[in-house]
Scaffold this active site. Structure first.
Site, PDB file in Angstrom:
ATOM      1  N   GLU A 204      11.392  -7.350  -1.116  1.00  0.00           N
ATOM      2  CA  GLU A 204      11.607  -7.960   0.200  1.00  0.00           C
ATOM      3  C   GLU A 204      13.019  -8.516   0.358  1.00  0.00           C
ATOM      4  O   GLU A 204      13.508  -8.673   1.469  1.00  0.00           O
ATOM      5  CB  GLU A 204      10.564  -9.057   0.445  1.00  0.00           C
ATOM      6  CG  GLU A 204       9.155  -8.487   0.613  1.00  0.00           C
ATOM      7  CD  GLU A 204       8.105  -9.568   0.769  1.00  0.00           C
ATOM      8  OE1 GLU A 204       8.388 -10.741   0.417  1.00  0.00           O
ATOM      9  OE2 GLU A 204       7.004  -9.246   1.241  1.00  0.00           O
TER      10      GLU A 204
ATOM     11  N   GLU B 269       7.601 -11.801   7.248  1.00  0.00           N
ATOM     12  CA  GLU B 269       8.499 -10.655   7.044  1.00  0.00           C
ATOM     13  C   GLU B 269       9.600 -10.542   8.084  1.00  0.00           C
ATOM     14  O   GLU B 269      10.719 -10.145   7.744  1.00  0.00           O
ATOM     15  CB  GLU B 269       7.688  -9.359   7.004  1.00  0.00           C
ATOM     16  CG  GLU B 269       6.796  -9.255   5.779  1.00  0.00           C
ATOM     17  CD  GLU B 269       6.247  -7.867   5.563  1.00  0.00           C
ATOM     18  OE1 GLU B 269       5.788  -7.609   4.430  1.00  0.00           O
ATOM     19  OE2 GLU B 269       6.264  -7.044   6.497  1.00  0.00           O
TER      20      GLU B 269
ATOM     21  N   GLU C 117       1.813 -12.388   8.191  1.00  0.00           N
ATOM     22  CA  GLU C 117       2.763 -11.368   7.728  1.00  0.00           C
ATOM     23  C   GLU C 117       3.901 -11.173   8.722  1.00  0.00           C
ATOM     24  O   GLU C 117       5.058 -10.982   8.330  1.00  0.00           O
ATOM     25  CB  GLU C 117       2.039 -10.044   7.480  1.00  0.00           C
ATOM     26  CG  GLU C 117       1.091 -10.059   6.297  1.00  0.00           C
ATOM     27  CD  GLU C 117       1.802 -10.186   4.960  1.00  0.00           C
ATOM     28  OE1 GLU C 117       3.026  -9.942   4.881  1.00  0.00           O
ATOM     29  OE2 GLU C 117       1.124 -10.535   3.974  1.00  0.00           O
TER      30      GLU C 117
ATOM     31  N   ARG D 262     -17.261   9.703 -10.149  1.00  0.00           N
ATOM     32  CA  ARG D 262     -16.160   9.473  -9.212  1.00  0.00           C
ATOM     33  C   ARG D 262     -15.310   8.295  -9.696  1.00  0.00           C
ATOM     34  O   ARG D 262     -15.831   7.229 -10.005  1.00  0.00           O
ATOM     35  CB  ARG D 262     -16.692   9.155  -7.808  1.00  0.00           C
ATOM     36  CG  ARG D 262     -17.443  10.313  -7.156  1.00  0.00           C
ATOM     37  CD  ARG D 262     -16.478  11.417  -6.755  1.00  0.00           C
ATOM     38  NE  ARG D 262     -17.136  12.560  -6.170  1.00  0.00           N
ATOM     39  CZ  ARG D 262     -17.419  13.673  -6.817  1.00  0.00           C
ATOM     40  NH1 ARG D 262     -17.110  13.788  -8.102  1.00  0.00           N
ATOM     41  NH2 ARG D 262     -18.003  14.681  -6.205  1.00  0.00           N
TER      42      ARG D 262
ATOM     43  N   ALA E 182       3.656  -5.695   7.459  1.00  0.00           N
ATOM     44  CA  ALA E 182       2.321  -5.437   6.921  1.00  0.00           C
ATOM     45  C   ALA E 182       2.108  -6.256   5.664  1.00  0.00           C
ATOM     46  O   ALA E 182       3.055  -6.792   5.088  1.00  0.00           O
ATOM     47  CB  ALA E 182       2.151  -3.948   6.618  1.00  0.00           C
TER      48      ALA E 182
ATOM     49  N   ARG F 149      10.019   1.434  -2.056  1.00  0.00           N
ATOM     50  CA  ARG F 149       8.662   1.578  -2.588  1.00  0.00           C
ATOM     51  C   ARG F 149       8.735   2.329  -3.909  1.00  0.00           C
ATOM     52  O   ARG F 149       9.029   3.525  -3.948  1.00  0.00           O
ATOM     53  CB  ARG F 149       7.768   2.325  -1.587  1.00  0.00           C
ATOM     54  CG  ARG F 149       7.497   1.539  -0.318  1.00  0.00           C
ATOM     55  CD  ARG F 149       6.789   0.234  -0.612  1.00  0.00           C
ATOM     56  NE  ARG F 149       6.362  -0.468   0.608  1.00  0.00           N
ATOM     57  CZ  ARG F 149       5.733  -1.639   0.597  1.00  0.00           C
ATOM     58  NH1 ARG F 149       5.501  -2.260  -0.549  1.00  0.00           N
ATOM     59  NH2 ARG F 149       5.376  -2.199   1.732  1.00  0.00           N
TER      60      ARG F 149
ATOM     61  N   PRO G 167      -9.442   7.939   1.474  1.00  0.00           N
ATOM     62  CA  PRO G 167     -10.852   7.742   1.131  1.00  0.00           C
ATOM     63  C   PRO G 167     -11.406   8.684   0.080  1.00  0.00           C
ATOM     64  O   PRO G 167     -12.543   8.502  -0.361  1.00  0.00           O
ATOM     65  CB  PRO G 167     -11.569   7.946   2.475  1.00  0.00           C
ATOM     66  CG  PRO G 167     -10.655   8.800   3.278  1.00  0.00           C
ATOM     67  CD  PRO G 167      -9.272   8.403   2.859  1.00  0.00           C
TER      68      PRO G 167
END
Length: 199
Positions: A149, A101, A97, A41, A80, A68, A119
């Site tokens: 940002e 932000e 945060e 894995r 976040a 992003r 997961p």
């Protein structure tokens, strides 16, 4: 956090770090299977993150529009950040945060929900908080706004409108999707929340 397997099941017999980056690392684990044999894995190791549903007295939620790079575009998100400050409790990370932000503090904090982001290959664990009783604050000393940002847009929208945007496909960031839907159910009186220091 997660339910452990029975003794002897899914035991890691070897692990090799093949990449160690600034935020994540990649390991290749060999794991025993319950029915016998082994499987390999690839696992992305991540420090974890927090997200904040900041809800004001009018019922508006604070959203950020941020570029992003992995998806090649802008996403609407919640305030976040990474849990990358050594020893900092997750609630303190969320408070930091929120101030860094969107220049806000909150009088009341609740843990809305927690989740694993992906997961099947990553151990990132995200805690999503509800922040209420908002007030303006100065940006924390020593924090510098840089990179993506510098290009962020901050907007407040009614929670119901944010939920509509989730179902319209306009909000796709997982922390925002999970957090906004959880906040909507909580505000409807449909759920009880865990203690703020739960994980």
């Amino acid at each position: 956090m997660s339910q452990p397997p029975a003794d002897g099941d899914y035991r890691v017999v070897s692990s090799e770090t093949v990449h160690a980056g600034r935020v994540i690392s990649l390991t290749v684990d060999t794991v025993t299977m319950p029915g016998g044999g082994q499987s390999v894995r690839e696992v992305v190791r991540h420090p974890g993150a927090v997200a904040v549903v900041a809800l004001d007295e009018a019922g508006d939620v604070v959203l950020l529009r941020q570029y992003r790079h992995p998806v090649g575009g802008y996403l609407w998100e919640l305030p976040a950040g990474l849990r990358d400050a050594d020893g900092e409790p997750p609630l303190e990370t969320a408070k930091r945060e929120l101030a860094e932000e969107v220049l806000l503090a909150a009088q009341r904090w609740s843990l809305l929900t927690t989740y694993f982001s992906s997961p099947g290959f990553c151990d990132e664990h995200v805690l999503v908080y509800l922040a209420e009783g908002l007030s303006d604050v100065d940006r924390p000393a020593g924090f510098t706004v840089e990179h993506e940002e510098l290009d962020m847009t901050i907007e407040r929208v009614p929670l119901a409108e944010a939920v509509r945007r989730v179902f319209a496909g306009e909000i796709r960031n997982p922390s925002a999707v999970v957090g906004l839907l959880a906040a909507d159910r909580y505000r409807a009186g449909a759920v009880d929340l865990r203690p703020v220091d739960a994980t």
